[in-house]
Structures are given as C-alpha cells and as structure tokens.
Design an enzyme around this catalytic site. Structure first.
Site, PDB file in Angstrom:
ATOM      1  N   LYS A  74       0.836  -1.215   0.000  1.00  0.00           N
ATOM      2  CA  LYS A  74       0.000   0.000   0.000  1.00  0.00           C
ATOM      3  C   LYS A  74       0.858   1.247   0.000  1.00  0.00           C
ATOM      4  O   LYS A  74       0.626   2.183  -0.766  1.00  0.00           O
ATOM      5  CB  LYS A  74      -0.897  -0.012   1.247  1.00  0.00           C
ATOM      6  CG  LYS A  74      -1.484   1.352   1.602  1.00  0.00           C
ATOM      7  CD  LYS A  74      -2.399   1.284   2.801  1.00  0.00           C
ATOM      8  CE  LYS A  74      -1.783   1.624   4.121  1.00  0.00           C
ATOM      9  NZ  LYS A  74      -1.561   3.046   4.393  1.00  0.00           N
ATOM     10  N   ASN A  75       1.857   1.245   0.882  1.00  0.00           N
ATOM     11  CA  ASN A  75       2.610   2.483   1.084  1.00  0.00           C
ATOM     12  C   ASN A  75       3.666   2.729   0.000  1.00  0.00           C
ATOM     13  O   ASN A  75       4.306   3.770   0.000  1.00  0.00           O
ATOM     14  CB  ASN A  75       3.222   2.512   2.486  1.00  0.00           C
ATOM     15  CG  ASN A  75       2.136   2.665   3.539  1.00  0.00           C
ATOM     16  OD1 ASN A  75       1.017   3.068   3.209  1.00  0.00           O
ATOM     17  ND2 ASN A  75       2.444   2.333   4.775  1.00  0.00           N
TER      18      ASN A  75
ATOM     19  N   ARG B  56      -3.453  10.390   3.459  1.00  0.00           N
ATOM     20  CA  ARG B  56      -2.281  11.226   3.716  1.00  0.00           C
ATOM     21  C   ARG B  56      -1.408  11.406   2.482  1.00  0.00           C
ATOM     22  O   ARG B  56      -0.281  11.835   2.567  1.00  0.00           O
ATOM     23  CB  ARG B  56      -1.462  10.598   4.852  1.00  0.00           C
ATOM     24  CG  ARG B  56      -2.335  10.325   6.046  1.00  0.00           C
ATOM     25  CD  ARG B  56      -1.615  10.251   7.330  1.00  0.00           C
ATOM     26  NE  ARG B  56      -0.538  11.175   7.488  1.00  0.00           N
ATOM     27  CZ  ARG B  56      -0.634  12.377   8.045  1.00  0.00           C
ATOM     28  NH1 ARG B  56      -1.793  12.829   8.467  1.00  0.00           N
ATOM     29  NH2 ARG B  56       0.441  13.122   8.178  1.00  0.00           N
TER      30      ARG B  56
ATOM     31  N   ASP C 105      -5.132   7.996   9.695  1.00  0.00           N
ATOM     32  CA  ASP C 105      -5.481   7.221  10.890  1.00  0.00           C
ATOM     33  C   ASP C 105      -5.609   8.075  12.142  1.00  0.00           C
ATOM     34  O   ASP C 105      -5.046   9.146  12.238  1.00  0.00           O
ATOM     35  CB  ASP C 105      -4.381   6.204  11.148  1.00  0.00           C
ATOM     36  CG  ASP C 105      -4.250   5.243   9.995  1.00  0.00           C
ATOM     37  OD1 ASP C 105      -5.281   4.923   9.412  1.00  0.00           O
ATOM     38  OD2 ASP C 105      -3.115   4.855   9.699  1.00  0.00           O
TER      39      ASP C 105
ATOM     40  N   ASP D  16       4.139  -0.326  12.177  1.00  0.00           N
ATOM     41  CA  ASP D  16       2.972  -1.010  11.605  1.00  0.00           C
ATOM     42  C   ASP D  16       2.941  -2.514  11.939  1.00  0.00           C
ATOM     43  O   ASP D  16       1.964  -3.193  11.625  1.00  0.00           O
ATOM     44  CB  ASP D  16       2.942  -0.841  10.077  1.00  0.00           C
ATOM     45  CG  ASP D  16       2.735   0.597   9.667  1.00  0.00           C
ATOM     46  OD1 ASP D  16       2.146   1.360  10.442  1.00  0.00           O
ATOM     47  OD2 ASP D  16       3.177   0.979   8.567  1.00  0.00           O
TER      48      ASP D  16
ATOM     49  N   VAL E 205       7.364   5.784  17.414  1.00  0.00           N
ATOM     50  CA  VAL E 205       7.118   6.489  16.150  1.00  0.00           C
ATOM     51  C   VAL E 205       5.846   7.351  16.224  1.00  0.00           C
ATOM     52  O   VAL E 205       5.850   8.522  15.848  1.00  0.00           O
ATOM     53  CB  VAL E 205       7.062   5.501  14.966  1.00  0.00           C
ATOM     54  CG1 VAL E 205       6.786   6.239  13.655  1.00  0.00           C
ATOM     55  CG2 VAL E 205       8.375   4.726  14.857  1.00  0.00           C
TER      56      VAL E 205
HETATM   57  N1  EPU Z   1       6.003  13.795  11.802  1.00  0.00           N
HETATM   58  C1  EPU Z   1       6.103  15.105  12.225  1.00  0.00           C
HETATM   59  N2  EPU Z   1       6.122  16.097  11.269  1.00  0.00           N
HETATM   60  C2  EPU Z   1       6.049  15.818   9.933  1.00  0.00           C
HETATM   61  C3  EPU Z   1       5.957  14.479   9.512  1.00  0.00           C
HETATM   62  C4  EPU Z   1       5.928  13.481  10.477  1.00  0.00           C
HETATM   63  O1  EPU Z   1       6.155  15.378  13.425  1.00  0.00           O
HETATM   64  O2  EPU Z   1       6.078  16.761   9.123  1.00  0.00           O
HETATM   65  C5  EPU Z   1       5.952  12.722  12.815  1.00  0.00           C
HETATM   66  C6  EPU Z   1       4.613  11.975  12.791  1.00  0.00           C
HETATM   67  O3  EPU Z   1       3.636  12.644  13.530  1.00  0.00           O
HETATM   68  C7  EPU Z   1       4.983  10.632  13.374  1.00  0.00           C
HETATM   69  C8  EPU Z   1       6.409  10.421  12.860  1.00  0.00           C
HETATM   70  O4  EPU Z   1       6.884  11.718  12.476  1.00  0.00           O
HETATM   71  O5  EPU Z   1       4.997  10.723  14.769  1.00  0.00           O
HETATM   72  C9  EPU Z   1       6.517   9.468  11.691  1.00  0.00           C
HETATM   73  O6  EPU Z   1       5.740   9.929  10.608  1.00  0.00           O
HETATM   74  P1  EPU Z   1       6.122   9.648   9.087  1.00  0.00           P
HETATM   75  O7  EPU Z   1       6.042  10.942   8.352  1.00  0.00           O
HETATM   76  O8  EPU Z   1       7.371   8.854   9.024  1.00  0.00           O
HETATM   77  O9  EPU Z   1       4.930   8.733   8.640  1.00  0.00           O
HETATM   78  P2  EPU Z   1       3.986   8.897   7.381  1.00  0.00           P
HETATM   79  O10 EPU Z   1       4.765   9.157   6.162  1.00  0.00           O
HETATM   80  O11 EPU Z   1       2.850   9.811   7.695  1.00  0.00           O
HETATM   81  C10 EPU Z   1       4.131   6.393   6.676  1.00  0.00           C
HETATM   82  C11 EPU Z   1       3.145   5.307   6.458  1.00  0.00           C
HETATM   83  C12 EPU Z   1       2.623   4.814   7.792  1.00  0.00           C
HETATM   84  C13 EPU Z   1       3.816   4.289   8.600  1.00  0.00           C
HETATM   85  C14 EPU Z   1       4.842   5.410   8.752  1.00  0.00           C
HETATM   86  C15 EPU Z   1       6.094   4.966   9.484  1.00  0.00           C
HETATM   87  C16 EPU Z   1       2.150   5.944   4.369  1.00  0.00           C
HETATM   88  C17 EPU Z   1       0.966   6.444   3.634  1.00  0.00           C
HETATM   89  N3  EPU Z   1       2.024   5.831   5.679  1.00  0.00           N
HETATM   90  O12 EPU Z   1       3.407   7.436   7.316  1.00  0.00           O
HETATM   91  O13 EPU Z   1       1.756   3.747   7.530  1.00  0.00           O
HETATM   92  O14 EPU Z   1       3.366   3.869   9.851  1.00  0.00           O
HETATM   93  O15 EPU Z   1       5.216   5.905   7.459  1.00  0.00           O
HETATM   94  O16 EPU Z   1       6.723   3.944   8.804  1.00  0.00           O
HETATM   95  O17 EPU Z   1       3.179   5.625   3.783  1.00  0.00           O
HETATM   96  C18 EPU Z   1      -0.202   2.503   7.690  1.00  0.00           C
HETATM   97  O18 EPU Z   1       0.118   1.997   6.613  1.00  0.00           O
HETATM   98  O19 EPU Z   1      -1.162   2.093   8.388  1.00  0.00           O
HETATM   99  C19 EPU Z   1       0.557   3.642   8.181  1.00  0.00           C
HETATM  100  C20 EPU Z   1       0.130   4.433   9.165  1.00  0.00           C
END
Ligand code: EPU
Length: 431
Positions: free
Chosen positions: A21-22, A90, A114, A304, A326
């Site tokens: 998915k991601n 997102r 989420d 995850d 995380v």
């Molecule tokens: N964060 C910040 N500021 C930002 C961006 C992130 O504080 O500008 C914080 C977030 O709040 C969180 C941490 O950094 O506490 C990690 O966030 P990250 O940006 O790495 O995650 P994401 O890109 O929003 C993706 C996956 C998630 C997965 C995470 C970590 C997608 C669409 N989502 O999220 O997947 O858990 O990376 O590997 O790629 C899922 O598939 O269910 C899911 C939540």
C-alpha cells in the site's frame, strides 16, 4: 460493513502477499512527474489506492486498471487543485512537488488518515520551502506556489519522516540543481520509489548515514514498475501463524530482506520460520515467551508491525513490553483486546531505552502485556487500519464468534483479506 469471525479454526496453506500500500500510492504520485504513461504491476486493490486514483484523476490523470496492473498517464495537469478529496488520506500532500514542477502552483487538501496521533506536516512544509515553495495553510488546504521555480537545496529533516522524505524527493527531481536530504527515511518503500524514479530518468542516489542525493533533471519519462511486496501484510499473517498453535502458513512473495528485524523479534518470542525461494513459512511448535521491544524507523522494528505483534504477545508466557516511539497514540485497540480477555496496561512513561520524542509527555505509548491469556470472541470496532488487523487476528485465534465493525479501515490497506484468509481455513463472513 462488518466481519463476523468464527475463531479458533485451524489455518494452514499458502497466502500470497500483495503489492505494498505504502509504495503503490506513492508510485501513482510519482507518475505525475511525467506526461508519458506509467505501468504499475503488482498493484494492490485496496481502499487507499482508490482514494489516490480519485486524487490523480482530479489533476488530469487517465487511469486504466486490469487486475493488478494499473496504467496511469497525465498528459497535462488539468487542475492543480483537488479540494473535494479533503482529509481522505495522507497522500495528497505528496502531490505538491510534481504539481509545482509542472504547473508552478498547487492546492491540495489537508491530510486525513489514521487516528493514531497528531501527525503534523511541519517537516514536509519546511523541506518544500527550502526548495523554493511558498506555502499557505488554509482551513481545508495547502496552497503552494514557486515564484522562482523549484531549486535544489540542502535539506536536513528534524526526524526521518517517511512522508517528508518522499515529498522532498518528489519535489527535488525536476528542481534546478542539486538537493541533499540529510536524516532521510530509508524504508524499503522509499527505495522502491527511488528505483521507479531512476527508471523514469531521475538522478538519485543513497549515501551513508541516511543521506539521499538528487541532481535535478529537465524531464521525466514513462516507466514500467513492479510494486514491491507488502511487508506489513507479511508480518500480519506471520503473527497470525505464530499466535495460534498448530498453524503453518506460507506467505508467498514475502521478502526476507525487508523482514530481518521482524524475524528476530519473532524468533525471540518462540515463533518458527523457514525462508524459501518464493516466500517464508511461519508456524510455532512450543510455548511462546515474553519479550521487550521498541518500534523505530527502518531498519528498526516497524510501528505497523506493533499491532499484530501485540496480539501474538498476549499468547506468550510472562510480561512483555512494547515501547512505541514512532507515533504517540498507536495503542487505541488495547481496550478491545482487554475486553477479549487480554491483560494489557498502557503507560505514558517511556518503557525502553531509545531516545523517544514522547519522553515526559502525556502520550500513552508504552504497553505492558501479561500473558498468556486466552481470548474470547466479542463485538469490536476498528479504530484504524493496523489496529483493525490486530482485531482480526485476535478474533481468528479467539474462542467463539467476534463481530468486527468498521472494516472499511481494514479494506484501505489489505486486499479482500477475508476471502484470502478463508482459503487458509478461516471463517470470516463480510456483511
Ligand atoms: N512527523 C512530524 N512532522 C512531519 C511528519 C511526520 O512530526 O512533518 C511525525 C509523525 O507525527 C509521526 C512520525 O513523524 O509521529 C513518523 O511519521 P512519518 O512521516 O514517518 O509517517 P507517514 O509518512 O505519515 C508512513 C506510512 C505509515 C507508517 C509510517 C512509518 C504511508 C501512507 N504511511 O506514514 O503507515 O506507519 O510511514 O513507517 O506511507 C499505515 O500503513 O497504516 C501507516 C500508518
């Protein structure tokens, strides 16, 4: 929609892991960097893909689907605004870079996703600003423009955010000059994106210590790209195989290299596995024992995997500890597991040794799991996608019937998971 699950059935056989998915959703956004056709193979049929198709169509993409093969072509950006899709997932913020590169302006909806924490986007916005974007945040959207075009820059991310790394990469590809991203995320899904972009014409490389180098190019071309296998699906099914005694499940297509940390944790608990040429077989022989673990960015134990693993730990003898570093609020499903008979307490104190951003804050991010506890079927409600998988695994190993409401969340990330698990012997009815 809901699942009605008859628990404690013997499961065995083969289940094939789908495209990630991601990675898949990001590949759609990457295709916006070119006016040529991109063909994406091994594409999962999931809710989040549908949301991203709608987003891309709003920008002018023409999309054709044939089972796991998706063709996407965006000859011109018809509109750089996609507000109707506000807060659905997102992915929309990642379109800023490609839209700014092709149109010089963009407006995308504020993010949804989420219920697992605040999920701010400051790292994304700061990185894009370093590359020359001016961004205004309104109630429903991010409005961005590049008065002097996108320019390469040195970007240091304050945390190796997956989304912010992808966002910076996507914006830097067609920028003028060189970009260096320090403290970048290096998850396998990001490497998959880098591979696709390289085949589209990008100059992009990985350095040591979380550094990504990009040299801007003039134009990107179409590509044929196979989406990598979903390591979250693989870990979820592996936890299911190990949680219930007597199950032997082969996960076809699971990639050893992406599961190294997971496999170590599984072995420490007492789960067994055998890596084969085309997948990994999981089972357990004897009792399971408690362990402690901490989630982290790659190559650490992934956030995850935490939810299905917690269900597994309810079946281990002794006291296990999980420190989630995380996301600040990713234990929303624990109440339901306790309702089913688990004995889990959640604390805001850091119960681990990693340097954690939530130290001293009131975030419920450490769990203490006392086991083993038999689980009983109950009525459950899914709070978010990965938690939904914890519910489903718990229901499958529980005694009796469970009703799981809100399965649209599960469908966002797992393709027809009920049908696929039923082929292993599960009894899941979708109504
Ligand atoms: N964060 C910040 N500021 C930002 C961006 C992130 O504080 O500008 C914080 C977030 O709040 C969180 C941490 O950094 O506490 C990690 O966030 P990250 O940006 O790495 O995650 P994401 O890109 O929003 C993706 C996956 C998630 C997965 C995470 C970590 C997608 C669409 N989502 O999220 O997947 O858990 O990376 O590997 O790629 C899922 O598939 O269910 C899911 C939540």
């Amino acid at each position: 929609m809901r699942f009605i699950v008859q628990g404690n059935k013997k499961l065995d056989g083969e289940i094939e892991v789908r495209g990630s998915k991601n990675a898949a959703t990001k590949a759609l956004i990457a295709s916006l960097l070119t006016d040529e056709e991109c063909i994406l193979e091994n594409f999962p049929q999931i809710g989040d893909a549908e949301i991203t198709f709608d987003l891309c169509r709003a920008f002018g993409s023409e999309i054709k689907k044939d089972g796991p093969i998706v063709s996407i072509k965006t000859p011109s950006i018809k509109s750089a605004t996609a507000l109707a899709l506000s807060r659905k997932n997102r992915i929309s913020i990642l379109a800023l870079g490609p839209l700014l590169a092709r149109e010089g302006r963009a407006e995308v909806p504020i993010l949804g996703g989420d219920k697992i924490g605040n999920r701010p986007v400051d790292i994304h916005l700061n990185a894009l600003k370093s590359l020359g974007a001016e961004i205004e945040v309104s109630e429903n959207s991010f409005i961005a423009s590049v008065p002097h075009g996108l320019r390469g820059a040195k970007v240091h991310l304050r945390y190796p955010s997956v989304g912010a790394t992808e966002n910076t990469i996507l914006a830097a590809i067609l920028a003028k000059g060189k970009t260096t991203i320090k403290n970048a995320a290096i998850e396998p899904e990001i490497i998959d994106l880098i591979k696709m972009l390289q085949n589209m014409g990008a100059i992009i490389g990985l350095g040591a210590d979380r550094v990504i180098y990009i040299e801007g190019v003039e134009k990107m071309k179409g590509v044929k790209h196979k989406i990598l296998a979903d390591r979250n699906e693989a870990a979820s099914f592996a936890c299911l195989a190990a949680a219930a005694k007597g199950n032997k499940i082969k996960i076809k297509g699971a990639i050893h290299e992406h599961l190294i940390t997971f496999l170590n944790a599984l072995r420490r608990v007492g789960g067994e596995y055998r890596v084969e040429d085309d997948g990994i077989v999981f089972w357990r022989n004897n009792g399971l024992s408690a362990i402690e673990l901490e989630t982290d960015t790659h190559p650490g134990f992934m956030t995850d995997w935490q939810q299905p693993f917690t269900v597994l730990l309810t079946q281990a003898e002794g006291v296990s500890i999980i420190h989630e570093t995380v996301y600040e609020n990713r234990f929303g499903y624990i109440e339901d597991l306790n309702f089913m008979g688990a004995n889990i307490k959640v604390f805001s104190k850091c119960l681990g040794e990693l340097n954690c951003r939530f130290n001293g804050e009131e975030h419920p991010h450490s769990a203490v799991i006392s086991g083993s506890t038999p689980l009983k079927g109950k009525n459950l409600k899914v709070p978010d996608l990965r938690a939904g998988m914890a519910h489903l695994i718990a229901a499958l190993i529980a005694e009796g019937e469970s009703i799981i409401d809100g399965i649209e969340e599960i469908d966002r990330g797992y393709e027809r998971v009920d049908e696929r698990l039923n082929k292993l012997g599960a009894e899941i009815k979708r109504i």
